[in-house]
Design a protein around this motif. Structure first.
Motif, PDB file in Angstrom:
ATOM      1  N   PHE B 182       0.827  -1.208   0.000  1.00  0.00           N
ATOM      2  CA  PHE B 182       0.000   0.000   0.000  1.00  0.00           C
ATOM      3  C   PHE B 182       0.868   1.269   0.000  1.00  0.00           C
ATOM      4  N   PRO B 207       0.935   6.709   0.804  1.00  0.00           N
ATOM      5  CA  PRO B 207       0.065   5.546   0.593  1.00  0.00           C
ATOM      6  C   PRO B 207      -0.448   5.541  -0.841  1.00  0.00           C
ATOM      7  N   ALA B 209      -3.189   5.343  -2.187  1.00  0.00           N
ATOM      8  CA  ALA B 209      -4.635   5.452  -2.017  1.00  0.00           C
ATOM      9  C   ALA B 209      -5.336   5.691  -3.352  1.00  0.00           C
ATOM     10  N   ILE B 213      -9.620   6.486  -3.437  1.00  0.00           N
ATOM     11  CA  ILE B 213      -9.317   6.369  -2.009  1.00  0.00           C
ATOM     12  C   ILE B 213      -9.402   4.908  -1.547  1.00  0.00           C
ATOM     13  N   LYS B 214      -8.462   4.165  -2.067  1.00  0.00           N
ATOM     14  CA  LYS B 214      -8.310   2.785  -1.604  1.00  0.00           C
ATOM     15  C   LYS B 214      -7.865   2.790  -0.157  1.00  0.00           C
ATOM     16  N   ARG B 215      -8.112   1.691   0.539  1.00  0.00           N
ATOM     17  CA  ARG B 215      -7.597   1.577   1.902  1.00  0.00           C
ATOM     18  C   ARG B 215      -6.837   0.274   2.041  1.00  0.00           C
ATOM     19  N   LYS B 248      -2.840  11.854  -5.971  1.00  0.00           N
ATOM     20  CA  LYS B 248      -3.936  10.867  -5.963  1.00  0.00           C
ATOM     21  C   LYS B 248      -4.222  10.362  -7.371  1.00  0.00           C
ATOM     22  N   GLU B 255      -3.389   9.280   3.447  1.00  0.00           N
ATOM     23  CA  GLU B 255      -4.120   8.320   4.241  1.00  0.00           C
ATOM     24  C   GLU B 255      -5.565   8.804   4.399  1.00  0.00           C
ATOM     25  N   PRO B 256      -6.574   7.992   4.036  1.00  0.00           N
ATOM     26  CA  PRO B 256      -7.974   8.430   4.220  1.00  0.00           C
ATOM     27  C   PRO B 256      -8.272   8.627   5.707  1.00  0.00           C
TER      28      PRO B 256
END
Lengths: 599, 599
Positions: B182, B207, B209, B213-215, B248, B255-256
């Protein structure tokens, strides 16, 4: 006028003091005849004593009946803010500070009241007279070409000259009087410095040649007589050619070439003194601006033009030094009045050329000869400083204090900064450290000493300063003070030192300009001070240990002698009780201490 | 490939060398496998040895068959010009220098050939391993919250990480592997520094992301597990908010917030590393311009933006330090790749917070941990330097040497300059002097030591540097070298030191940037060096005298003892032959030396 009239409120408690570095302290404020005193009444917190003479501007921010804020900006660049409760107290204190900081009557100033608590070993007032300063040139009976003239003993020939001046021996006083009429303010050419060989540095004010190109045979005789057979000279004009031309229209101008045939004129312009204070104001303003970004800061330093003045001054001084040293030619330097850039250049040239001027005593003598006795008008120039120019501050006292607009300048500070630059480039060639330069700056603006009072020797005599005040030199030359002025890295250097005037070689004098800046974590000065302190401490320890070693050695010798007398030892060292190798080492050590001291 | 193919002409006589300070010397030129050697063959004139690796650009100014001028610009900012007679010699030498300064094969570089002539007391390659560096955190049996993970022992999880990293104890290796996927380049969050209390500094890369906005639950678990109960943390992003947004779109980002609920994100932007080298190029260019006026010089320093980078870096580091020290909060710092500004900020924060990092050994350890082991790609970043950017120099070797455009940067120099600034502001709080910083700068670009070769630990292992080359630390920590790196003013200071980032507090590192400037009468460095030398010399004399005094004392005691045995004296000191007062002083001196040594 009594001080009591000027001090309606002499003491205020519960004043909030905001210092330059953002601290906020509750203090008691006291206005005495000569000082503004702020004391926190806490243990370990020093009192702040500010001489009224140090105050440049007093700004008021009243807050109705509640009181108000007084912003005090000092000539040494310190800024403090005082929040005072109660309108009357606020007004009284502000009025007092304004009045007391702009007193006209010089005999009311602190130097006339200050009495030192120490014994003076030497009176600074008589330490640097013309006779002793030029004694090498004037040995009677020698083939001397120079003499001291007392033609100006009552200051009638030239108001800004001292009573004694050095002039060519073959020029009589009548010629000097006639020549003085041809020079602005009567400042006829006189000797400033004699370099090795026969090249000399003269200084004067501009000739009053005017648009018609008047001449003066006596001035020509005086100037031309300086050059020996086959020698040539340079007239270094500190104005641009066009400025010198403009001056003609107003009755001034330049020496007509035809009548000074062996002198070549060179223009090496330095900005007029009026510009210095503007530059200083911009620089100090930038140093006090906390909101400034890094870009803005460097821009503002640049736009202040201060370092350009430094560069131009050094440039001109280098030219003069070059003529004297490398061409063996004599130089006459002048601008217009001969009171600012002329003195700046003449004194800097001597720092470059003359190793004596790089000692403590030599610098004091230089300041005496080339600034004080030469008639730099310190009282006029330093009456107000950078916070008063630019119009943003109202100086209510300025009308009644009789300041002639345009007479204020910081030429002497510019000189000190130039010396600072040379010091930085030749850190081992100066006997004094840069702290002495800072002290000279401070005392030239406000002081307990009388040295920088008045505009010329005539003023000083009239005020009887030598009787009624203490000389700064008496103070600085005390054995308690002198060590703190010494450059611990000094190694006498008899050579001419040529400073670099490349822009990257000139640096901002942070120790001076930034010491009261809000961002006052000023590394360079802390660093230099720490280094200096460390060296001084080590020097002291070293001396201490050496004296202990010497004592031990004496005791050892006594014991050995006694032992021999009693038959314990046959001869010293031959059969000492410690092992032989150790013994030899000690012996070598002893020899070294005796014959080749480490200091 | 053999060196002999690259060196067609190995020696040329009667070459004219023009040095940076305008000197012109007749020299013999020699191109060896690793050095350009210029020797004047005069007594007292040193030879100039320049490592090919130090050469940034080779510019040719051919002059037909006569030969031509080769301008060699070095990564340490030195510029020399060589006038060579004969076209073939001129071309051969220029070709050799270009080829040899851009060698691809690292094993041909000097560190693989250099053999020291001294004995090493300690091997720098093993002096700073992760286990010993974090030993305080990892005492077995204690209530430790951290462990060393060897999940990256074959460098497969993160190519730029070392084999051993410190992570929370309750996070297993599988979680780390998942989290690494990640993060850009696999740089999952690891421990950088643990401050007093429980606040810690972590660093990572951005990250991955992306726009949707992947986690990543494992990353969340890893990051969130760091905070103790009731504790909060800060994610300090070294990019601006907009830059992080732009990232992004390219799969990176931030980080979300929802999934890192106790972490507050703060953007404290520092320019990307690509900008540093541009700034450096402008600054060095200005320093080498002799035609510049004082105005232009300051403008150019300002316009280079170099000091703005310094300011931004210190600003961000101060923020991180503040969170850790004053809020007791933990901090995760990252930018994009986590290889430049992230390391800059993490290491500077430790200089501010951790007094250990202000010692010689501590700085070495910091450079090891936060730059070398942390995977700052020194070989990529330092392959070329400021003279190669800007397009004015043609670098014929650059195509074949495989430089990825934009990979060069001077982030490490920016770090050193920031340390220099803090050093200037706290001159007594550092065990090392600024000369060490200059040495680190030099050796990071070209060196006889292997320390700065390669881009990461994987590279270093593959090259077997620890076997085949000598570590810089082995050299610096030798008793012959160490004293020259010591700050003679050092007084251990266990406190956090908060540097001022006000523009007037930041100064140009003249010792570094101006040492080869044409206007090289550089006062500050001369001055500091002279002060340092003076202190060192005095320290040595002091020690010498103290040992002499001790020897004298021993000898005196022996003599006294013997005298008593023979009945000369009744008891020591009671009736010694020197006068009583002198005696007492000596006695006191002895007691002082014994019980309260001056050092």
């Amino acid at each position: 006028m009594e001080f009591v009239e000027l001090i309606k409120t002499s003491k205020v408690d519960n004043v909030t003091l905001y210092t330059h570095n953002g601290k906020q302290v509750e203090v008691s404020l006291c206005v005495s005849s000569h000082h503004l005193i702020l004391s926190a009444r806490k243990e370990g917190v020093e009192e702040l004593w500010i001489l009224h003479q140090n105050i440049d501007t007093v700004d008021r921010k009243p807050n109705g009946v509640v009181g108000g804020l007084i912003i005090v900006k000092c000539k040494d660049f310190r800024i403090i803010q005082l929040e005072i409760n109660g309108y009357e107290k606020f007004t009284n204190v502000a009025n007092s500070l304004e009045w007391l900081s702009t007193l006209d009557n010089m005999t009311l100033l602190y130097p006339f009241f200050y009495r030192p608590v120490y014994n003076m070993l030497e009176d600074g007032w008589s330490a640097f007279n013309t006779e002793s300063e030029f004694s090498k040139l004037l040995v009677p009976g020698s083939n001397e070409e120079w003499r001291i003239s007392y033609v100006n003993k009552d200051f009638s020939v030239c108001g800004s000259y001292p009573s004694a001046v050095v002039v060519p021996k073959n020029i009589d006083d009548d010629t000097l009087i006639a020549a003085s009429k041809f020079r602005q303010g009567g400042r006829f050419p006189i000797l400033s410095y004699k370099h090795e060989g026969s090249s000399v540095l003269l200084r004067a004010s501009q000739p009053l040649a005017g648009p018609g190109i008047k001449r003066c045979k006596e001035d020509e005789k005086l100037v031309n007589s300086v050059l020996g057979p086959g020698k040539k000279g340079y007239i270094v004009d500190t104005r641009s050619q066009s400025l010198a031309q403009t001056a003609k229209a107003r009755g001034g101008g330049v020496e007509p070439e035809a009548h000074y045939p062996l002198w070549k004129r060179v223009h090496k312009p330095i900005d007029r003194q009026a510009a210095y204070l503007d530059s200083l104001a911009k620089l100090v303003d930038a140093a006090n601006d906390v909101t400034s970004s890094i870009d803005k800061w460097l821009s503002r330093v640049e736009n202040s033009n201060w370092l350009s003045h430094v560069k131009d001054s050094l440039n001109c001084a280098c030219l003069v030094a070059q003529c004297l040293d490398q061409e063996g030619a004599s130089v006459l330097v002048h601008g217009s009045e001969g009171l600012d850039s002329t003195l700046l250049v003449a004194s800097l040239a001597q720092i470059i050329l003359n190793p004596d001027c790089r000692t403590v005593r030599g610098l004091e003598a230089l300041v005496e000869r080339e600034w004080l006795q030469a008639g730099h008008p310190f009282t006029l120039r330093h009456k107000k400083s950078c916070f008063s120019v630019g119009g943003s501050s109202v100086v209510p006292g300025s009308n009644k204090s009789g300041i002639v607009k345009g007479q204020q300048a910081c030429t002497f500070l510019l000189f000190l900064d130039c010396v600072f630059q040379i010091h930085c480039q030749f850190p081992c060639s100066f006997e004094f450290n840069t702290h002495l330069l800072t002290l000279l700056f401070e005392h030239s603006y406000s002081s307990q000493f009388g040295t920088f009072l008045g505009n010329c020797e005539a003023d000083r005599e009239q005020l009887k300063l030598f009787k009624k005040t203490v000389s700064l030199w008496s103070h600085l030359n005390r054995p308690e003070v002198l060590p703190s002025l010494m450059n611990t890295m000094y190694e006498p250097n008899s050579r001419v030192i040529w400073p670099s005037v490349a822009p990257m070689s000139l640096i901002l004098w942070r120790e001076l300009f930034l010491r009261y800046s809000p961002a006052s974590a000023d590394g360079v000065s802390t660093r230099m001070k720490a280094a200096n302190d460390a060296i001084m401490e080590l020097n002291m320890k070293d001396k201490e240990l050496r004296s202990k070693a010497a004592k031990l050695r004496r005791q050892l010798m006594e014991l050995e002698k006694e032992s021999i007398e009693l038959g314990v030892l046959e001869s010293p060292m031959s059969s000492a009780p410690t092992p032989a190798d150790g013994n030899i080492e000690v012996n070598e050590g002893l020899v070294e201490v005796q014959s080749n001291p480490l200091f």
